[in-house]
Write a protein that holds these residues in place. Structure first.
Motif, PDB file in Angstrom:
ATOM      1  N   LEU A 126      -2.081 -16.295  -5.856  1.00  0.00           N
ATOM      2  CA  LEU A 126      -1.452 -15.295  -4.915  1.00  0.00           C
ATOM      3  C   LEU A 126      -0.121 -15.709  -4.481  1.00  0.00           C
ATOM      4  O   LEU A 126       0.660 -14.751  -4.116  1.00  0.00           O
ATOM      5  CB  LEU A 126      -2.428 -15.214  -3.701  1.00  0.00           C
ATOM      6  CG  LEU A 126      -3.886 -14.411  -4.111  1.00  0.00           C
ATOM      7  CD1 LEU A 126      -4.776 -14.354  -2.966  1.00  0.00           C
ATOM      8  CD2 LEU A 126      -3.565 -13.052  -4.597  1.00  0.00           C
ATOM      9  N   ALA A 127       0.115 -17.079  -4.495  1.00  0.00           N
ATOM     10  CA  ALA A 127       1.310 -17.364  -4.011  1.00  0.00           C
ATOM     11  C   ALA A 127       2.425 -17.064  -4.939  1.00  0.00           C
ATOM     12  O   ALA A 127       3.612 -16.458  -4.589  1.00  0.00           O
ATOM     13  CB  ALA A 127       1.257 -18.971  -3.699  1.00  0.00           C
ATOM     14  N   ASP A 128       2.176 -17.172  -6.223  1.00  0.00           N
ATOM     15  CA  ASP A 128       2.945 -16.877  -7.284  1.00  0.00           C
ATOM     16  C   ASP A 128       3.287 -15.228  -7.463  1.00  0.00           C
ATOM     17  O   ASP A 128       4.511 -14.842  -7.354  1.00  0.00           O
ATOM     18  CB  ASP A 128       2.425 -17.498  -8.538  1.00  0.00           C
ATOM     19  CG  ASP A 128       3.539 -16.817  -9.749  1.00  0.00           C
ATOM     20  OD1 ASP A 128       4.464 -17.705 -10.026  1.00  0.00           O
ATOM     21  OD2 ASP A 128       2.853 -15.942 -10.440  1.00  0.00           O
ATOM     22  N   ALA A 129       2.059 -14.472  -7.032  1.00  0.00           N
ATOM     23  CA  ALA A 129       2.258 -13.053  -7.082  1.00  0.00           C
ATOM     24  C   ALA A 129       3.164 -12.867  -5.801  1.00  0.00           C
ATOM     25  O   ALA A 129       3.865 -11.663  -6.227  1.00  0.00           O
ATOM     26  CB  ALA A 129       0.697 -12.546  -6.994  1.00  0.00           C
ATOM     27  N   GLU A 130       2.900 -13.409  -4.894  1.00  0.00           N
ATOM     28  CA  GLU A 130       3.825 -12.740  -3.711  1.00  0.00           C
ATOM     29  C   GLU A 130       5.099 -12.921  -3.900  1.00  0.00           C
ATOM     30  O   GLU A 130       6.075 -12.313  -3.412  1.00  0.00           O
ATOM     31  CB  GLU A 130       3.565 -13.450  -2.228  1.00  0.00           C
ATOM     32  CG  GLU A 130       4.246 -12.723  -1.079  1.00  0.00           C
ATOM     33  CD  GLU A 130       3.657 -13.008   0.261  1.00  0.00           C
ATOM     34  OE1 GLU A 130       3.917 -12.250   1.047  1.00  0.00           O
ATOM     35  OE2 GLU A 130       2.567 -14.023   0.204  1.00  0.00           O
ATOM     36  N   SER A 131       5.641 -14.267  -4.707  1.00  0.00           N
ATOM     37  CA  SER A 131       6.998 -14.634  -4.964  1.00  0.00           C
ATOM     38  C   SER A 131       7.585 -13.588  -5.777  1.00  0.00           C
ATOM     39  O   SER A 131       8.842 -13.731  -6.086  1.00  0.00           O
ATOM     40  CB  SER A 131       7.072 -15.963  -5.437  1.00  0.00           C
ATOM     41  OG  SER A 131       6.519 -15.999  -6.899  1.00  0.00           O
ATOM     42  N   ARG A 132       6.659 -12.839  -6.735  1.00  0.00           N
ATOM     43  CA  ARG A 132       7.270 -11.890  -7.665  1.00  0.00           C
ATOM     44  C   ARG A 132       7.627 -10.491  -7.068  1.00  0.00           C
ATOM     45  O   ARG A 132       7.650  -9.479  -7.762  1.00  0.00           O
ATOM     46  CB  ARG A 132       6.379 -11.677  -8.643  1.00  0.00           C
ATOM     47  CG  ARG A 132       6.523 -13.121  -9.541  1.00  0.00           C
ATOM     48  CD  ARG A 132       5.396 -13.263 -10.655  1.00  0.00           C
ATOM     49  NE  ARG A 132       5.308 -14.520 -11.187  1.00  0.00           N
ATOM     50  CZ  ARG A 132       6.338 -15.166 -12.130  1.00  0.00           C
ATOM     51  NH1 ARG A 132       7.265 -14.209 -12.799  1.00  0.00           N
ATOM     52  NH2 ARG A 132       6.206 -16.200 -12.497  1.00  0.00           N
ATOM     53  N   ILE A 133       7.218 -10.095  -5.584  1.00  0.00           N
ATOM     54  CA  ILE A 133       7.270  -8.650  -5.088  1.00  0.00           C
ATOM     55  C   ILE A 133       8.727  -8.335  -5.121  1.00  0.00           C
ATOM     56  O   ILE A 133       9.485  -9.359  -4.682  1.00  0.00           O
ATOM     57  CB  ILE A 133       6.597  -8.818  -3.724  1.00  0.00           C
ATOM     58  CG1 ILE A 133       5.145  -9.069  -4.010  1.00  0.00           C
ATOM     59  CG2 ILE A 133       6.668  -7.616  -3.130  1.00  0.00           C
ATOM     60  CD1 ILE A 133       4.390  -9.073  -2.562  1.00  0.00           C
TER      61      ILE A 133
END
Length: 418
Positions: A126-133
């Motif tokens: 989820l941390a990686d996902a948020e960085s791609r928003i």
């Protein structure tokens, strides 16, 4: 211990695997026979079988709405469409998932943004996902991989903070729970496959669930034709829907109804079997049993993936370990799913599907870019979970014996692989 079968010794495992799931119960067979006798194999309207399936699924999850479809892929397409995903919109998706989690986005001309994985569970990082928003990100879709729920509290907080819709792919996780709550009930929409070897399977089928009436009705003209869609849309607009035909067949629907009725009982049996496998692997060097967090249950437990630790076994490559186990008669292998960012579709623009018209160029990826997912895949040893639905202690004991036999001969194997 005796010589390895790989080197001419006797096999450790001589027992056959139990029959693989799916298996039809007497109740399911009776329902199928009734449909065949009546010649009722399809339903243009919203007849009693389809109505019963959707009500059964909705009631099981404690939500007001369920929409059955011809596959889990169609259910995901319905969910993406229903939450408003359209051309050029970005959707965060896990790179470690079956491609059907991601592929429906191409039909909507949306942009899948692949995200890294937790190297322990394989679930989305989820941390990686948020960085791609970005300003174009509309939604995040998550897969509860091999039945292990995603960290839904953290996901919900991120989605609320960033204004994103949430789609759950629960195809691996029928009946799984996160902190006591069923997966599929956290999202704006959730999709479940009802096909292949899923814990609820009619051969082919899928279902979308939601608590939102607008989300329930939005996909119906997409592929639920004739009278069924006319319950939600003007009849003159839905004679053939919008070009698709996503209806589930009645035979599959009837089978799935019965499989939902005894789902929790079957989950309890399968969980006991696979927890027994974990106990047998617990103290074996080189293998870690499949991790399950203490506040979740895996429900349907679609796959069992132990993690290989080569440092415990003098650096023996996993492929060599697998070959030795297979020679002993164990039905084990590397996982069939590889990270999506390794596939050419996500590495080059030359393979654009002809129907894909993006609002902007989609991101491309290279091996080595999403290392959590790669570490997870590279360490996984897959056991035959579809055949482990019923007690089989003798078989599991022989698997333990075969693994220990290989581990005890690791020096010989290491020399042979050098």
């Amino acid at each position: 211990m005796s010589h390895l079968a790989l080197h001419g010794g006797p096999k450790a495992v001589r027992l056959a695997l139990p029959p693989r799931w799916p298996q039809l119960s007497p109740a399911a067979r009776s329902r199928v026979d009734q449909l065949l006798d009546a010649g009722e194999l399809s339903d243009y309207d919203y007849g009693c079988v389809l109505r019963e399936l959707e009500r059964t699924v909705a009631d099981y999850h404690g939500v007001p709405y369920a929409l059955a479809s011809s596959s889990g892929t169609d259910a995901l397409l319905s969910a993406y469409l229903a939450v408003g995903v359209g051309p050029g919109d970005e959707v965060l998706v896990p790179t470690y998932s079956f491609h059907a989690t991601v592929a429906p986005l191409f039909l909507l001309s949306a942009v899948p943004v692949l995200c890294d994985a937790d190297p322990v569970t394989g679930n989305i990082d989820l941390a990686d996902a948020e960085s791609r928003i970005t300003e174009r990100t509309r939604a995040v879709a998550v897969t509860h991989l091999w039945g292990h729920p995603v960290e839904m509290d953290a996901l919900g907080a991120m989605a609320h903070r960033r204004g994103l819709k949430v789609i759950e792919d629960g195809s691996h996780a029928h009946g799984a729970r996160y902190r006591g709550r069923l997966v599929g009930t956290f999202a704006d929409a959730a999709a479940f496959s009802l096909g292949a070897r899923k814990m609820v399977s009619g051969g082919m089928g899928g279902v979308m669930i939601t608590a939102d009436e607008e989300i329930f009705r939005a996909p119906q003209p997409l592929g639920h034709t004739h009278e069924r869609a006319a319950h939600s849309w003007p009849a003159e607009d839905v004679a053939v829907g919008m070009g698709g035909n996503h209806r589930i067949g009645l035979v599959a629907a009837a089978i799935c109804i019965e499989q939902y009725r005894d789902l929790d009982d079957r989950i309890a049996v399968k969980s006991a079997v696979l927890e027994g496998l974990s106990e047998r692997l617990h103290d074996i060097p080189g293998l870690r049993p499949q991790f399950t967090a203490p506040y979740v249950t895996r429900g349907g437990w679609y796959g069992y993936k132990a993690q290989y630790v080569p440092d415990d076994l003098d650096g023996l490559p996993l492929d060599d370990f697998v070959r030795a186990l297979q020679a002993e008669g164990l039905d084990v292998d590397r996982p069939s799913n590889r990270p999506l960012h390794w596939q050419r579709l996500f590495r080059t623009n030359k393979l654009e599907p002809p129907y894909y018209q993006p609002g902007r160029a989609r991101p491309l990826y290279q091996p080595g870019e999403l290392r959590g997912a790669e570490r997870y895949y590279e360490s996984c040893l897959s056991f035959p979970a579809p055949a482990l639905h019923n007690p089989c202690d003798d078989l599991l004991d022989s698997y333990q014996e075969g693994i220990l036999k290989v581990v005890s001969n690791i020096a010989r194997l290491r020399r042979a692989s050098s």
